[in-house]
Design a protein around this motif. Structure first.
Motif, PDB file in Angstrom:
ATOM      1  N   LEU A 159      39.091 -34.973  67.407  1.00 37.33           N
ATOM      2  CA  LEU A 159      38.175 -34.105  67.718  1.00 37.33           C
ATOM      3  C   LEU A 159      36.731 -34.480  67.048  1.00 37.33           C
ATOM      4  O   LEU A 159      35.592 -34.901  67.747  1.00 37.33           O
ATOM      5  N   THR A 160      36.886 -34.921  65.504  1.00 39.96           N
ATOM      6  CA  THR A 160      35.860 -35.465  64.761  1.00 39.96           C
ATOM      7  C   THR A 160      35.658 -36.849  65.401  1.00 39.96           C
ATOM      8  O   THR A 160      34.209 -37.108  65.485  1.00 39.96           O
ATOM      9  N   ILE A 161      36.515 -37.800  65.736  1.00 47.82           N
ATOM     10  CA  ILE A 161      36.142 -39.119  66.305  1.00 47.82           C
ATOM     11  C   ILE A 161      35.076 -39.004  67.533  1.00 47.82           C
ATOM     12  O   ILE A 161      34.177 -39.735  67.878  1.00 47.82           O
ATOM     13  N   THR A 162      35.754 -38.008  68.501  1.00 46.89           N
ATOM     14  CA  THR A 162      34.933 -37.768  69.893  1.00 46.89           C
ATOM     15  C   THR A 162      33.438 -37.301  69.574  1.00 46.89           C
ATOM     16  O   THR A 162      32.793 -37.950  70.189  1.00 46.89           O
ATOM     17  N   LYS A 163      33.412 -36.258  68.601  1.00 49.25           N
ATOM     18  CA  LYS A 163      31.967 -35.780  68.488  1.00 49.25           C
ATOM     19  C   LYS A 163      31.176 -36.959  67.712  1.00 49.25           C
ATOM     20  O   LYS A 163      29.772 -37.027  67.939  1.00 49.25           O
ATOM     21  N   ASP A 164      31.625 -37.774  66.835  1.00 52.03           N
ATOM     22  CA  ASP A 164      31.147 -38.884  66.197  1.00 52.03           C
ATOM     23  C   ASP A 164      30.701 -39.946  67.369  1.00 52.03           C
ATOM     24  O   ASP A 164      29.380 -40.695  67.132  1.00 52.03           O
ATOM     25  N   ILE A 217      46.842 -34.709  51.064  1.00 55.41           N
ATOM     26  CA  ILE A 217      48.323 -35.232  51.112  1.00 55.41           C
ATOM     27  C   ILE A 217      48.354 -36.063  52.459  1.00 55.41           C
ATOM     28  O   ILE A 217      49.317 -36.779  52.904  1.00 55.41           O
ATOM     29  N   LEU A 218      47.345 -35.726  53.372  1.00 50.74           N
ATOM     30  CA  LEU A 218      47.107 -36.466  54.492  1.00 50.74           C
ATOM     31  C   LEU A 218      47.507 -38.111  54.553  1.00 50.74           C
ATOM     32  O   LEU A 218      47.953 -38.596  55.262  1.00 50.74           O
ATOM     33  N   SER A 219      46.786 -38.523  53.382  1.00 51.45           N
ATOM     34  CA  SER A 219      46.729 -39.873  53.267  1.00 51.45           C
ATOM     35  C   SER A 219      48.069 -40.483  52.970  1.00 51.45           C
ATOM     36  O   SER A 219      48.425 -41.661  53.009  1.00 51.45           O
ATOM     37  N   THR A 220      49.105 -39.555  52.619  1.00 49.70           N
ATOM     38  CA  THR A 220      50.495 -39.937  52.125  1.00 49.70           C
ATOM     39  C   THR A 220      51.347 -40.516  53.492  1.00 49.70           C
ATOM     40  O   THR A 220      52.334 -40.852  53.693  1.00 49.70           O
ATOM     41  N   TYR A 221      50.896 -39.656  54.710  1.00 49.81           N
ATOM     42  CA  TYR A 221      51.999 -39.759  55.754  1.00 49.81           C
ATOM     43  C   TYR A 221      50.949 -39.916  57.198  1.00 49.81           C
ATOM     44  O   TYR A 221      51.483 -39.875  58.029  1.00 49.81           O
ATOM     45  N   ALA A 250      36.854 -41.490  56.077  1.00 51.31           N
ATOM     46  CA  ALA A 250      35.582 -40.697  56.286  1.00 51.31           C
ATOM     47  C   ALA A 250      35.925 -39.734  57.443  1.00 51.31           C
ATOM     48  O   ALA A 250      35.351 -38.535  57.126  1.00 51.31           O
ATOM     49  N   VAL A 251      36.881 -39.981  58.357  1.00 45.68           N
ATOM     50  CA  VAL A 251      37.038 -38.847  59.233  1.00 45.68           C
ATOM     51  C   VAL A 251      37.744 -37.756  58.354  1.00 45.68           C
ATOM     52  O   VAL A 251      37.410 -36.611  58.714  1.00 45.68           O
ATOM     53  N   GLN A 252      38.863 -38.040  57.729  1.00 45.58           N
ATOM     54  CA  GLN A 252      39.753 -37.183  56.895  1.00 45.58           C
ATOM     55  C   GLN A 252      38.878 -36.405  56.000  1.00 45.58           C
ATOM     56  O   GLN A 252      39.224 -34.950  55.846  1.00 45.58           O
ATOM     57  N   GLU A 253      37.833 -36.866  55.413  1.00 41.74           N
ATOM     58  CA  GLU A 253      36.766 -36.046  54.759  1.00 41.74           C
ATOM     59  C   GLU A 253      35.999 -35.015  55.447  1.00 41.74           C
ATOM     60  O   GLU A 253      36.020 -33.688  54.865  1.00 41.74           O
ATOM     61  N   LYS A 254      35.720 -35.099  56.662  1.00 40.35           N
ATOM     62  CA  LYS A 254      34.821 -34.311  57.194  1.00 40.35           C
ATOM     63  C   LYS A 254      35.389 -33.462  58.386  1.00 40.35           C
ATOM     64  O   LYS A 254      34.759 -32.454  58.603  1.00 40.35           O
ATOM     65  N   MET A 255      36.724 -33.913  58.595  1.00 43.94           N
ATOM     66  CA  MET A 255      37.439 -33.200  59.898  1.00 43.94           C
ATOM     67  C   MET A 255      37.661 -31.706  59.375  1.00 43.94           C
ATOM     68  O   MET A 255      37.772 -31.342  58.265  1.00 43.94           O
ATOM     69  N   VAL A 256      37.999 -30.866  60.352  1.00 35.50           N
ATOM     70  CA  VAL A 256      38.321 -29.376  60.091  1.00 35.50           C
ATOM     71  C   VAL A 256      39.746 -29.291  60.006  1.00 35.50           C
ATOM     72  O   VAL A 256      40.577 -29.654  60.660  1.00 35.50           O
ATOM     73  N   MET A 257      40.302 -28.776  58.945  1.00 41.97           N
ATOM     74  CA  MET A 257      41.663 -28.545  58.418  1.00 41.97           C
ATOM     75  C   MET A 257      42.152 -27.013  59.183  1.00 41.97           C
ATOM     76  O   MET A 257      41.302 -26.141  59.405  1.00 41.97           O
ATOM     77  N   PRO A 258      43.390 -27.034  59.748  1.00 42.92           N
ATOM     78  CA  PRO A 258      43.969 -25.732  60.175  1.00 42.92           C
ATOM     79  C   PRO A 258      43.880 -24.596  59.006  1.00 42.92           C
ATOM     80  O   PRO A 258      43.835 -25.031  57.786  1.00 42.92           O
ATOM     81  N   ARG A 259      43.724 -23.413  59.474  1.00 43.41           N
ATOM     82  CA  ARG A 259      44.081 -22.376  58.420  1.00 43.41           C
ATOM     83  C   ARG A 259      45.549 -22.084  58.069  1.00 43.41           C
ATOM     84  O   ARG A 259      46.424 -22.338  59.005  1.00 43.41           O
ATOM     85  N   PHE A 260      46.106 -22.288  56.916  1.00 42.14           N
ATOM     86  CA  PHE A 260      47.561 -22.094  56.475  1.00 42.14           C
ATOM     87  C   PHE A 260      47.529 -20.489  55.953  1.00 42.14           C
ATOM     88  O   PHE A 260      46.766 -20.260  55.276  1.00 42.14           O
TER      89      PHE A 260
END
Length: 334
Positions: free
Chosen positions: A216-221, A281-285, A291-301
């Motif tokens: 989603l973030t990639i597409t918006k970018d 933790i996303l970086s491990t798997y 840059a995308v990981q930093e600004k994308m929306v995470m789900p609610r847990f």
């Protein structure tokens, strides 16, 4: 911290990220057993730990369980957990039923459909939730600025990409379109992998796409605009996915199921209380661009199962023909 052990599965998980989604098939295995010695109750040097295999998908939605393994939470409850990476939820449910996995992860609509077909599944813990924010959620329908699609009603009669037909994507898109006064049955859904959707939208192969993070973030970018955050619009408290086992396993091994549920609940709460750790933790798997990981929306847990959300999705699944009759939620819920 056990990030070094988690790195054993990075190669397999990363390769699968760009084909993983709510549906799919095929399974590959790599071990991510938690390191021994979280607490004395778990035994010295890993002794007395119960080995479990959990089928998961290498996407942002499963961050809590990866974090729980990394933090030694499952060991604390006497469990030696192996996370087995599958290409999608469609491969996980049969593996749980056959006993290859003791537990699995899947979106709840897939579980509702499977339960309606007689698979003896039982939800044991939530997976992830919508943020509830209609201006920033983990999934949305996007289109080009010049597409003429400015509202959900405009999706009527258009082609919309979804990763899996007849699942949580198109059923929630149909609902927001109907709520906006459009004809949901006039939408032409096209099955497509999330990684292909940004180019498909930009190139006009489809009019719009329902897409999840990080795509989603990639597409918006790349210039696409959000038409609707369909999860949040349908239900701000939507429980998107869950961890599950079989009814037979739950009856045969109630103490193990109780321990897994408790460990999963603590992992979900830990992820909720430590959002930076959940994102890191996303970086491990995965191989999400930093840059995308930093600004994308995470789900609610959250560790709280939502029966209301499950009932709503069961109703929508019946309304739009994903199931033929009402799903017996008493069989699916603990």
């Amino acid at each position: 911290m056990r990030a070094r052990r988690l790195s054993l599965v990075v190669a397999a998980a990363s390769a699968l990220l760009f084909t993983a989604a709510c549906g799919g098939g095929g399974t590959t295995s790599e071990e991510t057993s938690a390191a021994p010695g979280a607490e004395e109750t778990a035994g010295e040097a890993g002794a007395d730990l119960t080995p479990l295999t959990v089928g998961v998908i290498p996407i942002v939605d499963t961050a809590a369980i990866w974090l729980g393994v990394d933090e030694g939470i499952f060991e604390k409850y006497g469990l030696d957990v192996t996370l087995d990476v599958a290409q999608g939820g469609a491969a996980i449910a049969p593996a749980v039923v056959s006993g290859d996995y003791q537990f699995g992860f899947s979106n709840v609509v897939s579980l509702l459909i499977a339960s309606s077909k007689g698979l003896p599944l039982q939800i044991v813990a939530p997976g992830n939730f919508s943020t509830g924010d209609t201006s920033a959620d983990i999934g949305a329908v996007v289109a080009k600025p010049d597409s003429g699609i400015a509202s959900p009603a405009d999706l009527a009669g258009k082609t919309v990409a979804v990763n899996t037909l007849n699942n949580i994507g198109d059923v929630t898109v149909k609902e927001v379109v109907e709520k906006a006064g459009g004809d949901p049955e006039s939408i032409q859904f096209v099955e497509m992998g999330f990684p292909e959707m940004p180019a498909a939208v930009a190139g006009g192969q489809v009019d719009a796409a329902w897409i999840l993070e990080p795509f989603l973030t990639i597409t918006k970018d790349q210039g696409a605009e959000v038409v609707t955050y369909n999860f949040a619009e349908v239900d701000p408290d939507m429980m998107i996915a869950s961890y599950f086992t079989t009814q037979q396993y739950a009856q045969a091994e109630p103490e193990i199921v109780e321990a897994f549920t408790a460990a999963m609940s603590e992992s979900l709460d830990f992820a909720a209380d430590n959002p930076d750790a959940a994102r890191a933790i996303l970086s491990t798997y995965t191989e999400i661009d930093p840059a995308v990981q930093e600004k994308m929306v995470m789900p609610r847990f959250s560790s709280e199962l939502s029966r209301d959300s499950l009932e709503l999705l069961a109703g929508l699944s019946l309304k739009y023909g994903l199931v033929d009759q009402e799903v017996d939620l008493t069989a699916l819920l603990p």
